[in-house]
Design an enzyme around this catalytic site. Sequence first.
Site, PDB file in Angstrom:
ATOM      1  N   HIS A 125       0.812  -1.216   0.000  1.00  0.00           N
ATOM      2  CA  HIS A 125       0.000   0.000   0.000  1.00  0.00           C
ATOM      3  C   HIS A 125       0.844   1.264   0.000  1.00  0.00           C
ATOM      4  O   HIS A 125       1.904   1.327   0.613  1.00  0.00           O
ATOM      5  CB  HIS A 125      -0.934   0.005   1.210  1.00  0.00           C
ATOM      6  CG  HIS A 125      -0.218  -0.026   2.531  1.00  0.00           C
ATOM      7  ND1 HIS A 125       0.190   1.109   3.193  1.00  0.00           N
ATOM      8  CD2 HIS A 125       0.163  -1.066   3.302  1.00  0.00           C
ATOM      9  CE1 HIS A 125       0.785   0.770   4.319  1.00  0.00           C
ATOM     10  NE2 HIS A 125       0.797  -0.538   4.414  1.00  0.00           N
ATOM     11  N   ASP A 126       0.381   2.252  -0.734  1.00  0.00           N
ATOM     12  CA  ASP A 126       0.956   3.600  -0.771  1.00  0.00           C
ATOM     13  C   ASP A 126       2.349   3.671  -1.389  1.00  0.00           C
ATOM     14  O   ASP A 126       3.030   4.690  -1.255  1.00  0.00           O
ATOM     15  CB  ASP A 126       0.999   4.215   0.640  1.00  0.00           C
ATOM     16  CG  ASP A 126      -0.373   4.269   1.271  1.00  0.00           C
ATOM     17  OD1 ASP A 126      -1.235   4.998   0.742  1.00  0.00           O
ATOM     18  OD2 ASP A 126      -0.609   3.581   2.280  1.00  0.00           O
ATOM     19  N   GLY A 143       4.843  -1.259   2.605  1.00  0.00           N
ATOM     20  CA  GLY A 143       4.085  -0.034   2.404  1.00  0.00           C
ATOM     21  C   GLY A 143       4.934   1.217   2.362  1.00  0.00           C
ATOM     22  O   GLY A 143       5.989   1.292   2.986  1.00  0.00           O
TER      23      GLY A 143
END
Length: 262
Positions: A125-126, A143
Amino acid sequence: MISSSATIAASSIIEPGVVIGPHVVVGPFCFISTGVRIGEGSVIASHVVINGDTSIGRENRIGMGSSIGEVSQDLKYNGEAASLDIGDGNEIGRHSTLHRGTEQGGGVTRIGDQNIFQAGVHIGHDCQVGNHTSMGDHSGLAGHVMLGDYSQLGALCAVHQFCIVGTGSLLLDNTCVVQDVPPFVVASGNRAVPRGINERALAFTRANAVERKVIRHLYDLLYHQQVAADVVKLEIERLSAEHPILCQFNDFFTRSTRGIIR
Protein backbone atom coordinates in the site's frame (compact mmCIF):
# COMPACT_ATOMS: atom_id res chain seq x y z
CA MET A 1 -18.88 0.41 -20.28
CA ILE A 2 -17.15 -2.27 -22.29
CA SER A 3 -15.72 -1.49 -25.73
CA SER A 4 -17.16 -3.54 -28.57
CA SER A 5 -13.63 -4.45 -29.65
CA ALA A 6 -12.69 -5.94 -26.25
CA THR A 7 -12.42 -9.73 -25.95
CA ILE A 8 -13.68 -11.22 -22.69
CA ALA A 9 -13.74 -14.92 -21.88
CA ALA A 10 -17.22 -16.26 -21.16
CA SER A 11 -16.13 -17.66 -17.78
CA SER A 12 -14.97 -14.27 -16.45
CA ILE A 13 -17.18 -12.10 -14.24
CA ILE A 14 -17.31 -8.36 -14.97
CA GLU A 15 -19.39 -6.35 -12.52
CA PRO A 16 -21.55 -3.41 -13.64
CA GLY A 17 -19.70 -0.11 -13.87
CA VAL A 18 -16.36 -1.53 -15.05
CA VAL A 19 -14.78 0.45 -17.91
CA ILE A 20 -12.90 -1.67 -20.45
CA GLY A 21 -11.24 0.09 -23.37
CA PRO A 22 -10.74 -0.92 -27.01
CA HIS A 23 -8.87 -4.12 -27.85
CA VAL A 24 -8.54 -5.21 -24.22
CA VAL A 25 -8.30 -8.99 -23.73
CA VAL A 26 -9.58 -10.60 -20.52
CA GLY A 27 -8.75 -14.28 -20.15
CA PRO A 28 -10.84 -17.02 -18.51
CA PHE A 29 -11.93 -17.15 -14.85
CA CYS A 30 -11.15 -13.52 -14.03
CA PHE A 31 -13.14 -11.32 -11.65
CA ILE A 32 -13.23 -7.54 -12.18
CA SER A 33 -15.19 -5.44 -9.70
CA THR A 34 -17.10 -2.19 -10.00
CA GLY A 35 -14.80 0.84 -10.14
CA VAL A 36 -12.05 -0.74 -12.25
CA ARG A 37 -10.92 1.00 -15.45
CA ILE A 38 -8.71 -0.78 -18.01
CA GLY A 39 -7.08 1.12 -20.87
CA GLU A 40 -6.77 0.26 -24.54
CA GLY A 41 -4.79 -2.79 -25.56
CA SER A 42 -4.18 -4.21 -22.10
CA VAL A 43 -4.13 -8.00 -21.72
CA ILE A 44 -5.37 -9.73 -18.57
CA ALA A 45 -4.41 -13.40 -18.30
CA SER A 46 -6.52 -16.09 -16.66
CA HIS A 47 -7.56 -16.22 -12.98
CA VAL A 48 -6.78 -12.53 -12.30
CA VAL A 49 -8.77 -10.59 -9.68
CA ILE A 50 -8.96 -6.79 -10.04
CA ASN A 51 -10.75 -4.92 -7.28
CA GLY A 52 -11.82 -1.49 -6.08
CA ASP A 53 -10.88 1.93 -7.38
CA THR A 54 -8.18 0.68 -9.73
CA SER A 55 -7.10 2.43 -12.92
CA ILE A 56 -4.99 0.48 -15.42
CA GLY A 57 -3.56 2.37 -18.38
CA ARG A 58 -2.84 1.34 -21.95
CA GLU A 59 -0.90 -1.70 -23.21
CA ASN A 60 -0.37 -3.37 -19.84
CA ARG A 61 0.01 -7.14 -19.49
CA ILE A 62 -1.05 -8.81 -16.25
CA GLY A 63 -0.02 -12.41 -15.61
CA MET A 64 -2.27 -15.24 -14.49
CA GLY A 65 -3.32 -15.54 -10.89
CA SER A 66 -2.48 -11.95 -9.98
CA SER A 67 -4.35 -9.88 -7.39
CA ILE A 68 -4.59 -6.24 -8.44
CA GLY A 69 -6.12 -3.47 -6.33
CA GLU A 70 -6.94 -5.51 -3.24
CA VAL A 71 -7.38 -3.63 0.05
CA SER A 72 -4.29 -2.79 2.08
CA GLN A 73 -2.76 -5.32 4.46
CA ASP A 74 -2.15 -2.44 6.90
CA LEU A 75 -4.13 -3.22 10.08
CA LYS A 76 -4.98 0.50 10.41
CA TYR A 77 -7.02 0.36 7.21
CA ASN A 78 -10.67 0.85 8.09
CA GLY A 79 -12.47 0.84 4.78
CA GLU A 80 -11.70 4.43 3.75
CA ALA A 81 -11.50 5.39 0.07
CA ALA A 82 -8.24 4.26 -1.51
CA SER A 83 -7.01 3.59 -5.03
CA LEU A 84 -4.37 2.01 -7.25
CA ASP A 85 -3.16 3.88 -10.34
CA ILE A 86 -1.16 1.92 -12.94
CA GLY A 87 0.34 3.71 -15.95
CA ASP A 88 1.05 2.42 -19.45
CA GLY A 89 3.11 -0.41 -20.89
CA ASN A 90 3.77 -2.35 -17.68
CA GLU A 91 4.52 -6.09 -17.55
CA ILE A 92 3.14 -7.64 -14.36
CA GLY A 93 4.16 -11.26 -13.85
CA ARG A 94 2.00 -14.14 -12.71
CA HIS A 95 0.81 -14.33 -9.10
CA SER A 96 1.78 -10.72 -8.37
CA THR A 97 -0.02 -8.66 -5.73
CA LEU A 98 -0.49 -4.88 -5.99
CA HIS A 99 -2.45 -3.16 -3.23
CA ARG A 100 -4.45 0.04 -2.98
CA GLY A 101 -3.33 2.90 -0.73
CA THR A 102 -4.37 4.01 2.75
CA GLU A 103 -5.49 7.30 4.22
CA GLN A 104 -2.19 7.61 6.11
CA GLY A 105 -0.22 7.42 2.86
CA GLY A 106 -2.31 9.76 0.74
CA GLY A 107 -4.75 7.08 -0.36
CA VAL A 108 -3.06 6.12 -3.64
CA THR A 109 -0.56 3.48 -4.70
CA ARG A 110 1.01 4.66 -7.98
CA ILE A 111 2.83 2.66 -10.64
CA GLY A 112 4.39 4.57 -13.54
CA ASP A 113 5.07 3.46 -17.10
CA GLN A 114 7.15 0.73 -18.76
CA ASN A 115 7.94 -1.23 -15.62
CA ILE A 116 8.70 -4.97 -15.54
CA PHE A 117 7.57 -6.97 -12.51
CA GLN A 118 8.37 -10.66 -12.70
CA ALA A 119 6.53 -13.56 -11.04
CA GLY A 120 5.29 -13.21 -7.49
CA VAL A 121 6.16 -9.55 -7.06
CA HIS A 122 4.46 -7.74 -4.17
CA ILE A 123 3.86 -3.97 -4.10
CA GLY A 124 2.34 -2.85 -0.83
CA HIS A 125 0.00 0.00 0.00
CA ASP A 126 0.96 3.60 -0.77
CA CYS A 127 4.08 2.69 -2.74
CA GLN A 128 5.19 5.18 -5.40
CA VAL A 129 6.92 3.40 -8.29
CA GLY A 130 8.50 5.44 -11.09
CA ASN A 131 9.11 4.55 -14.74
CA HIS A 132 11.31 1.91 -16.39
CA THR A 133 11.94 -0.01 -13.16
CA SER A 134 12.28 -3.77 -12.85
CA MET A 135 11.67 -6.23 -10.02
CA GLY A 136 12.82 -9.85 -10.10
CA ASP A 137 10.90 -12.95 -9.04
CA HIS A 138 9.29 -12.78 -5.59
CA SER A 139 10.71 -9.39 -4.67
CA GLY A 140 8.57 -7.14 -2.52
CA LEU A 141 8.03 -3.55 -1.46
CA ALA A 142 6.45 -2.97 1.94
CA GLY A 143 4.08 -0.03 2.40
CA HIS A 144 5.06 3.55 1.55
CA VAL A 145 8.20 2.60 -0.43
CA MET A 146 9.42 4.96 -3.17
CA LEU A 147 11.11 3.29 -6.15
CA GLY A 148 12.94 5.71 -8.45
CA ASP A 149 13.03 5.68 -12.25
CA TYR A 150 15.32 3.08 -13.86
CA SER A 151 15.96 1.32 -10.54
CA GLN A 152 16.36 -2.46 -10.60
CA LEU A 153 15.68 -5.15 -8.01
CA GLY A 154 16.95 -8.67 -8.48
CA ALA A 155 15.12 -11.78 -7.31
CA LEU A 156 14.01 -12.27 -3.71
CA CYS A 157 14.68 -8.68 -2.63
CA ALA A 158 12.81 -7.04 0.23
CA VAL A 159 12.44 -3.31 0.89
CA HIS A 160 11.30 -2.13 4.33
CA GLN A 161 8.37 0.26 4.65
CA PHE A 162 9.05 3.98 4.13
CA CYS A 163 12.39 3.29 2.39
CA ILE A 164 13.51 5.06 -0.79
CA VAL A 165 15.34 3.25 -3.59
CA GLY A 166 16.91 6.01 -5.65
CA THR A 167 16.97 6.58 -9.40
CA GLY A 168 19.17 4.16 -11.32
CA SER A 169 20.09 2.08 -8.28
CA LEU A 170 20.53 -1.71 -8.38
CA LEU A 171 19.69 -4.24 -5.67
CA LEU A 172 21.35 -7.58 -6.31
CA ASP A 173 19.51 -10.86 -5.64
CA ASN A 174 18.50 -11.57 -2.03
CA THR A 175 19.07 -8.00 -0.86
CA CYS A 176 17.20 -6.72 2.21
CA VAL A 177 16.90 -2.92 2.42
CA VAL A 178 16.05 -1.22 5.73
CA GLN A 179 17.54 2.22 4.93
CA ASP A 180 17.46 4.44 1.86
CA VAL A 181 19.57 3.60 -1.21
CA PRO A 182 20.99 6.71 -2.96
CA PRO A 183 20.71 7.13 -6.74
CA PHE A 184 22.99 4.98 -8.94
CA VAL A 185 24.24 2.85 -6.02
CA VAL A 186 24.61 -0.94 -6.28
CA ALA A 187 23.62 -2.64 -3.03
CA SER A 188 23.51 -6.20 -1.75
CA GLY A 189 23.29 -8.20 1.43
CA ASN A 190 21.10 -8.54 4.49
CA ARG A 191 21.20 -5.74 5.57
CA ALA A 192 22.06 -3.93 2.34
CA VAL A 193 25.49 -2.34 1.99
CA PRO A 194 26.87 -0.32 -0.96
CA ARG A 195 28.90 -2.20 -3.58
CA GLY A 196 29.69 0.52 -6.12
CA ILE A 197 28.03 2.58 -8.84
CA ASN A 198 25.45 1.15 -11.23
CA GLU A 199 27.20 2.34 -14.37
CA ARG A 200 24.82 0.29 -16.55
CA ALA A 201 21.77 2.24 -15.42
CA LEU A 202 20.20 3.93 -18.42
CA ALA A 203 20.02 7.27 -16.63
CA PHE A 204 23.76 6.98 -15.90
CA THR A 205 24.76 6.01 -19.45
CA ARG A 206 22.73 8.92 -20.84
CA ALA A 207 24.66 11.38 -18.65
CA ASN A 208 27.68 13.08 -20.18
CA ALA A 209 31.24 12.31 -19.09
CA VAL A 210 31.40 15.25 -16.68
CA GLU A 211 28.12 14.29 -15.00
CA ARG A 212 29.28 10.71 -14.60
CA LYS A 213 32.48 11.99 -13.01
CA VAL A 214 30.46 14.12 -10.57
CA ILE A 215 28.33 11.11 -9.57
CA ARG A 216 31.50 9.10 -8.90
CA HIS A 217 32.78 12.00 -6.82
CA LEU A 218 29.61 11.98 -4.69
CA TYR A 219 29.87 8.22 -4.20
CA ASP A 220 33.50 8.67 -3.13
CA LEU A 221 32.47 11.30 -0.57
CA LEU A 222 29.73 9.11 0.87
CA TYR A 223 31.40 5.72 0.91
CA HIS A 224 35.16 6.04 0.57
CA GLN A 225 35.83 9.23 2.48
CA GLN A 226 32.76 8.69 4.70
CA VAL A 227 31.93 12.38 4.70
CA ALA A 228 28.84 13.28 6.76
CA ALA A 229 25.60 13.31 4.76
CA ASP A 230 24.95 16.98 5.61
CA VAL A 231 28.29 17.94 4.05
CA VAL A 232 27.49 15.88 0.94
CA LYS A 233 24.11 17.64 0.66
CA LEU A 234 25.89 21.01 0.57
CA GLU A 235 28.18 19.71 -2.17
CA ILE A 236 25.17 18.51 -4.15
CA GLU A 237 23.49 21.92 -3.83
CA ARG A 238 26.68 23.61 -5.01
CA LEU A 239 27.04 21.37 -8.06
CA SER A 240 23.40 20.94 -9.05
CA ALA A 241 23.11 24.39 -10.63
CA GLU A 242 25.73 23.35 -13.18
CA HIS A 243 24.74 19.67 -13.43
CA PRO A 244 20.93 19.17 -13.56
CA ILE A 245 21.25 15.39 -13.11
CA LEU A 246 22.11 16.10 -9.47
CA CYS A 247 18.55 17.30 -8.89
CA GLN A 248 17.78 13.62 -8.44
CA PHE A 249 20.17 13.57 -5.48
CA ASN A 250 18.63 16.75 -4.07
CA ASP A 251 15.20 15.19 -4.29
CA PHE A 252 16.43 11.97 -2.70
CA PHE A 253 18.03 13.65 0.31
CA THR A 254 15.04 15.97 0.75
CA ARG A 255 12.71 12.97 1.09
CA SER A 256 15.05 10.61 2.93
CA THR A 257 14.03 9.98 6.54
CA ARG A 258 15.52 6.59 7.42
CA GLY A 259 19.16 7.40 6.78
CA ILE A 260 21.17 5.88 3.94
CA ILE A 261 22.82 2.49 3.66
CA ARG A 262 26.45 2.43 4.78
